[in-house]
Design a protein around this motif. Structure first.
Motif, mmCIF file in Angstrom:
data_model
loop_
_atom_site.group_PDB
_atom_site.id
_atom_site.type_symbol
_atom_site.label_atom_id
_atom_site.label_comp_id
_atom_site.label_asym_id
_atom_site.label_seq_id
_atom_site.Cartn_x
_atom_site.Cartn_y
_atom_site.Cartn_z
ATOM 1 N N SER A 44 0.831 -1.211 0.000
ATOM 2 C CA SER A 44 0.000 0.000 0.000
ATOM 3 C C SER A 44 0.862 1.256 0.000
ATOM 4 N N THR A 45 1.930 1.254 0.787
ATOM 5 C CA THR A 45 2.838 2.406 0.857
ATOM 6 C C THR A 45 3.512 2.627 -0.496
ATOM 7 N N LEU A 46 3.993 1.552 -1.108
ATOM 8 C CA LEU A 46 4.639 1.653 -2.414
ATOM 9 C C LEU A 46 3.650 2.155 -3.474
ATOM 10 N N LEU A 47 2.434 1.622 -3.461
ATOM 11 C CA LEU A 47 1.406 2.075 -4.415
ATOM 12 C C LEU A 47 1.076 3.549 -4.216
ATOM 13 N N GLN A 48 1.013 4.001 -2.965
ATOM 14 C CA GLN A 48 0.718 5.408 -2.679
ATOM 15 C C GLN A 48 1.830 6.301 -3.225
ATOM 16 N N GLU A 49 3.085 5.890 -3.047
ATOM 17 C CA GLU A 49 4.215 6.657 -3.585
ATOM 18 C C GLU A 49 4.135 6.738 -5.109
ATOM 19 N N GLN A 50 3.832 5.600 -5.744
ATOM 20 C CA GLN A 50 3.718 5.564 -7.208
ATOM 21 C C GLN A 50 2.530 6.396 -7.686
ATOM 22 N N HIS A 51 1.442 6.346 -6.937
ATOM 23 C CA HIS A 51 0.237 7.120 -7.246
ATOM 24 C C HIS A 51 0.549 8.622 -7.208
ATOM 25 N N LEU A 52 1.222 9.069 -6.153
ATOM 26 C CA LEU A 52 1.565 10.490 -6.030
ATOM 27 C C LEU A 52 2.560 10.907 -7.115
ATOM 28 N N ALA A 53 3.488 10.028 -7.453
ATOM 29 C CA ALA A 53 4.437 10.326 -8.535
ATOM 30 C C ALA A 53 3.696 10.452 -9.869
ATOM 31 N N HIS A 54 2.723 9.582 -10.094
ATOM 32 C CA HIS A 54 1.914 9.640 -11.324
ATOM 33 C C HIS A 54 1.160 10.965 -11.403
ATOM 34 N N LEU A 55 0.506 11.354 -10.307
ATOM 35 C CA LEU A 55 -0.251 12.608 -10.297
ATOM 36 C C LEU A 55 0.675 13.800 -10.490
ATOM 37 N N GLY A 56 1.848 13.766 -9.875
ATOM 38 C CA GLY A 56 2.831 14.835 -10.062
ATOM 39 C C GLY A 56 3.284 14.927 -11.513
ATOM 40 N N LYS A 57 3.479 13.795 -12.138
ATOM 41 C CA LYS A 57 3.877 13.763 -13.550
ATOM 42 C C LYS A 57 2.765 14.341 -14.431
ATOM 43 N N MET A 58 1.520 13.983 -14.140
ATOM 44 C CA MET A 58 0.385 14.509 -14.917
ATOM 45 C C MET A 58 0.336 16.031 -14.803
ATOM 46 N N TYR A 59 0.597 16.544 -13.606
ATOM 47 C CA TYR A 59 0.601 17.995 -13.381
ATOM 48 C C TYR A 59 1.767 18.639 -14.129
ATOM 49 N N ASP A 60 2.966 18.057 -13.985
ATOM 50 C CA ASP A 60 4.165 18.618 -14.638
ATOM 51 C C ASP A 60 4.031 18.641 -16.158
ATOM 52 N N LEU A 61 3.381 17.633 -16.733
ATOM 53 C CA LEU A 61 3.206 17.565 -18.185
ATOM 54 C C LEU A 61 2.050 18.453 -18.674
#
Length: 163
Positions: free
Chosen positions: A86-103
């Motif tokens: 769950s912790t790893l998925l949350q980190e990946q989830h936040l990284a994905h959302l950050g990438k969507m914002y940055d792009l």
């Protein structure tokens, strides 16, 4: 006569220098000018966005409405991951959302404050439902089944911010 010619030459050069001094601030002002409504609408249309505009009766400003896509992140069918997963998925989830914002694909994301089935939202700034759905479904939390996505078209005024 030589003095007159010399005076004319000095005046011509002085005027050219003044023109250059005046032109630079004008160019700077033009470079910082706000894009016109027509330019914004044409740019959005050329990228495939749906828009409309209206004149605000109070301010007399033209307001551009753009179609965005709001993705509801809902509890998914697979929520039995251990704490480490769950912790790893949350980190990946936040990284994905950050990438969507940055792009530039997502403008805002966030969780809800209650513990309901709808866990959060992301507002996608993309021209099509298909694109928003594809981006939302590429989230590691969605791929794992911990979350599922429900996407809807959503209209908002272009350039307005949260208060």
């Amino acid at each position: 006569m030589k003095k007159l010619v010399l005076l004319l030459i000095v005046l011509v050069f002085a005027c050219k220098n003044e023109t250059k001094i005046i032109e630079k601030p004008i160019e700077a002002v033009k470079a910082k000018a706000k894009p016109t409504t027509k330019f914004i609408l044409e740019t959005l249309k050329s990228k495939g966005f749906k828009t409309f505009d209206y004149v605000d009766t109070k301010t007399k400003d033209t307001v551009i409405m753009q179609q965005y896509f709001i993705a509801f992140l809902k509890s998914g069918p697979i929520r039995n991951q251990n704490e480490e997963e769950s912790t790893l998925l949350q980190e990946q989830h936040l990284a994905h959302l950050g990438k969507m914002y940055d792009l530039g694909y997502a403008d805002i994301s966030g969780p809800f404050g209650d513990d309901g089935d709808i866990r959060g939202i992301t507002i996608y700034n993309v021209p099509t439902l298909k694109m928003a759905d594809s981006l939302a479904n590429s989230d590691p939390m969605v791929k794992s089944g911990r979350l599922q996505i429900e996407v809807h078209p959503w209209w908002a005024a272009k350039g307005f911010s949260l208060r």
